[in-house]
Design an enzyme around this catalytic site. Sequence first.
Site, PDB file in Angstrom:
ATOM      1  N   LYS A   7       0.831  -1.207   0.000  1.00 45.34           N
ATOM      2  CA  LYS A   7       0.000   0.000   0.000  1.00 45.34           C
ATOM      3  C   LYS A   7       0.870   1.263   0.000  1.00 45.34           C
ATOM      4  CE  LYS A   7      -3.403   2.848   0.563  1.00 45.34           C
ATOM      5  NZ  LYS A   7      -4.389   3.093  -0.482  1.00 45.34           N
ATOM      6  N   CYS A  51      -3.871  11.193   1.430  1.00 49.55           N
ATOM      7  CA  CYS A  51      -3.164   9.924   1.175  1.00 49.55           C
ATOM      8  C   CYS A  51      -1.759  10.162   0.639  1.00 49.55           C
ATOM      9  CB  CYS A  51      -3.951   9.093   0.172  1.00 49.55           C
ATOM     10  SG  CYS A  51      -5.635   8.800   0.683  1.00 49.55           S
TER      11      CYS A  51
HETATM   12  N1  SAJ Z   1      -1.447  14.997  -8.809  1.00 45.99           N
HETATM   13  C1  SAJ Z   1      -0.501  15.672  -9.569  1.00 45.99           C
HETATM   14  N2  SAJ Z   1      -0.130  15.112 -10.759  1.00 45.99           N
HETATM   15  C2  SAJ Z   1      -0.669  13.940 -11.213  1.00 45.99           C
HETATM   16  C3  SAJ Z   1      -1.612  13.260 -10.425  1.00 45.99           C
HETATM   17  C4  SAJ Z   1      -1.986  13.819  -9.218  1.00 45.99           C
HETATM   18  O1  SAJ Z   1       0.007  16.735  -9.206  1.00 45.99           O
HETATM   19  O2  SAJ Z   1      -0.294  13.524 -12.323  1.00 45.99           O
HETATM   20  C5  SAJ Z   1      -1.870  15.570  -7.524  1.00 45.99           C
HETATM   21  C6  SAJ Z   1      -3.376  15.785  -7.418  1.00 45.99           C
HETATM   22  O3  SAJ Z   1      -3.747  17.031  -7.971  1.00 45.99           O
HETATM   23  C7  SAJ Z   1      -3.594  15.690  -5.930  1.00 45.99           C
HETATM   24  C8  SAJ Z   1      -2.566  14.655  -5.471  1.00 45.99           C
HETATM   25  O4  SAJ Z   1      -1.605  14.601  -6.507  1.00 45.99           O
HETATM   26  O5  SAJ Z   1      -3.303  16.925  -5.312  1.00 45.99           O
HETATM   27  C9  SAJ Z   1      -3.111  13.280  -5.165  1.00 45.99           C
HETATM   28  O6  SAJ Z   1      -4.020  12.862  -6.170  1.00 45.99           O
HETATM   29  P1  SAJ Z   1      -4.185  11.319  -6.627  1.00 45.99           P
HETATM   30  O7  SAJ Z   1      -5.265  11.285  -7.627  1.00 45.99           O
HETATM   31  O8  SAJ Z   1      -2.866  10.780  -7.030  1.00 45.99           O
HETATM   32  O9  SAJ Z   1      -4.553  10.550  -5.298  1.00 45.99           O
HETATM   33  P2  SAJ Z   1      -5.781  10.529  -4.242  1.00 45.99           P
HETATM   34  O10 SAJ Z   1      -5.228  10.979  -2.949  1.00 45.99           O
HETATM   35  O11 SAJ Z   1      -6.980  11.219  -4.751  1.00 45.99           O
HETATM   36  O12 SAJ Z   1      -6.153   8.972  -4.167  1.00 45.99           O
HETATM   37  C10 SAJ Z   1      -5.117   8.054  -4.036  1.00 45.99           C
HETATM   38  C11 SAJ Z   1      -5.391   6.923  -4.984  1.00 45.99           C
HETATM   39  N3  SAJ Z   1      -4.116   6.314  -5.323  1.00 45.99           N
HETATM   40  C12 SAJ Z   1      -3.748   6.060  -6.568  1.00 45.99           C
HETATM   41  O13 SAJ Z   1      -4.352   6.429  -7.551  1.00 45.99           O
HETATM   42  C13 SAJ Z   1      -2.483   5.276  -6.680  1.00 45.99           C
HETATM   43  C14 SAJ Z   1      -6.281   5.873  -4.396  1.00 45.99           C
HETATM   44  O14 SAJ Z   1      -6.333   4.724  -5.220  1.00 45.99           O
HETATM   45  C15 SAJ Z   1      -5.780   5.471  -3.024  1.00 45.99           C
HETATM   46  O15 SAJ Z   1      -6.603   4.503  -2.449  1.00 45.99           O
HETATM   47  C16 SAJ Z   1      -5.824   6.714  -2.176  1.00 45.99           C
HETATM   48  O16 SAJ Z   1      -4.908   7.648  -2.730  1.00 45.99           O
HETATM   49  C17 SAJ Z   1      -5.431   6.313  -0.771  1.00 45.99           C
HETATM   50  O17 SAJ Z   1      -6.319   6.192   0.059  1.00 45.99           O
HETATM   51  O18 SAJ Z   1      -4.268   6.101  -0.490  1.00 45.99           O
END
Ligand code: SAJ
Length: 411
Positions: A195, A249
């Site tokens: 995880k 997360c």
């Molecule tokens: N972000 C970027 N660039 C990207 C992707 C995201 O700057 O290319 C930023 C987003 O704007 C945001 C942050 O990163 O601020 C996190 O966004 P995210 O979509 O990566 O993650 P979360 O927190 O919405 O959800 C994640 C998910 N993890 C993955 O996609 C690997 C989810 O599946 C997990 O279960 C969750 O975290 C968790 O609970 O850990």
Amino acid sequence: MGYVGLPAAIMFGKAGHTVHGVDINTALVNSINKGEIGAEEPGLRDALAEALANDRLSVSETPSAADVFVIAVPTPINDDHSPDLSYVVNACRSITESLAAGNLVVIESTIPPGVTVNTVAPVLEESGLKAGGDFSLAYCPERVLPGNVMAEIVGNDRIIGGIDSESTNRAAELYRSFVTGTLHESDATTAEMVKLAENTYRDVNIALANTIANISESVGVSAWDVVEMANKHPRVDLLKPGPGVGGHCIPVDPWFLVAADETSSGLIQSARSVNDGQPSLIARMALTVADGVASPRIAILGAAYKPGVSDARDSPTAHLVRVLSEADAQVTVHDPQVKSFTPSLTENVVDAVTDADVIVVMVAHPEYDVLDPARLASHMRARSVIDTSNILDRDVWTGAGFDFHRYAEPN
Ligand code: SAJ
């Protein structure tokens, strides 16, 4: 009964189990029992109504006897970035009275490696029962993407790690009742590491994209072009640069690996510092663009931690607001999806930009793709805009008289 626990409870109910949901938040318990939850997570409200109507789900503030206990509480970090396990420990302690021989306990909360075996098991054993001997215990991390929870909770593969093989088998059998993805059986500590590796992968990958972006800016090329073309390589998959990494997360979980081994985690610590520095970078950009105006007025569009969600906790915008306010800027914040934020949100986008010197688009919400710059321009004191996420059309905005700036792209 949070963003993981409630959907999981509903899905267990749908699969034919009788589910009792527990939460210490009385207001939340009351609204779930009435089916009155927000509509932010697509499909969740309807699924809850169905579970309540079919008597598959009841919710209260106290646990009671059960065959299986599933813990899905938050694991935040303290100010010094150390893991705060108090919610997990308290939730485990709250079930010790109800725990009986033959039960299965499953932890879904994200936790540092070793916590199921070294922390959770001893707390549950305060019941007088032995983990492994009297009751089964497994770690099964949630893997849902906010905004797509109802589909991902069913379809995603899951990792199931018991403290012994019986625990793994029993937990796998339980999740098989509604998960259509593959269940990968392992041990508790490996599952905990998996995880954390997943979320750290995203954080480090985004930090790399942000680093490439910042270097591209120094070199004078567009990082957006660089990332797009690099990703044409069959074995390259850079994520997107942007104004920072928020949510509860991705910016949190990597610290659990740092706490587990500070010496080996230099790369992870560095990624955290790159991503945490992004909002300050955007703040500097906004102040530069405001070009020496005393107490510049800056309209920030987007408060959510990412596009398409109403959740603004730990968002890059919160950080941006702090830095700009310290620099004596006056800020207004608008977000079409978020309900509450500090400072309070300006409901209408025109009101938010009225008399502003600079617009900073922080979140790539779909609502911002279709902004009409000509309409906004007439209300502003000066006409500058910063696009942090590569969503605005440069020609349209410059055509409307804006001084246009895009993060990580030459002007
Ligand atoms: N972000 C970027 N660039 C990207 C992707 C995201 O700057 O290319 C930023 C987003 O704007 C945001 C942050 O990163 O601020 C996190 O966004 P995210 O979509 O990566 O993650 P979360 O927190 O919405 O959800 C994640 C998910 N993890 C993955 O996609 C690997 C989810 O599946 C997990 O279960 C969750 O975290 C968790 O609970 O850990």
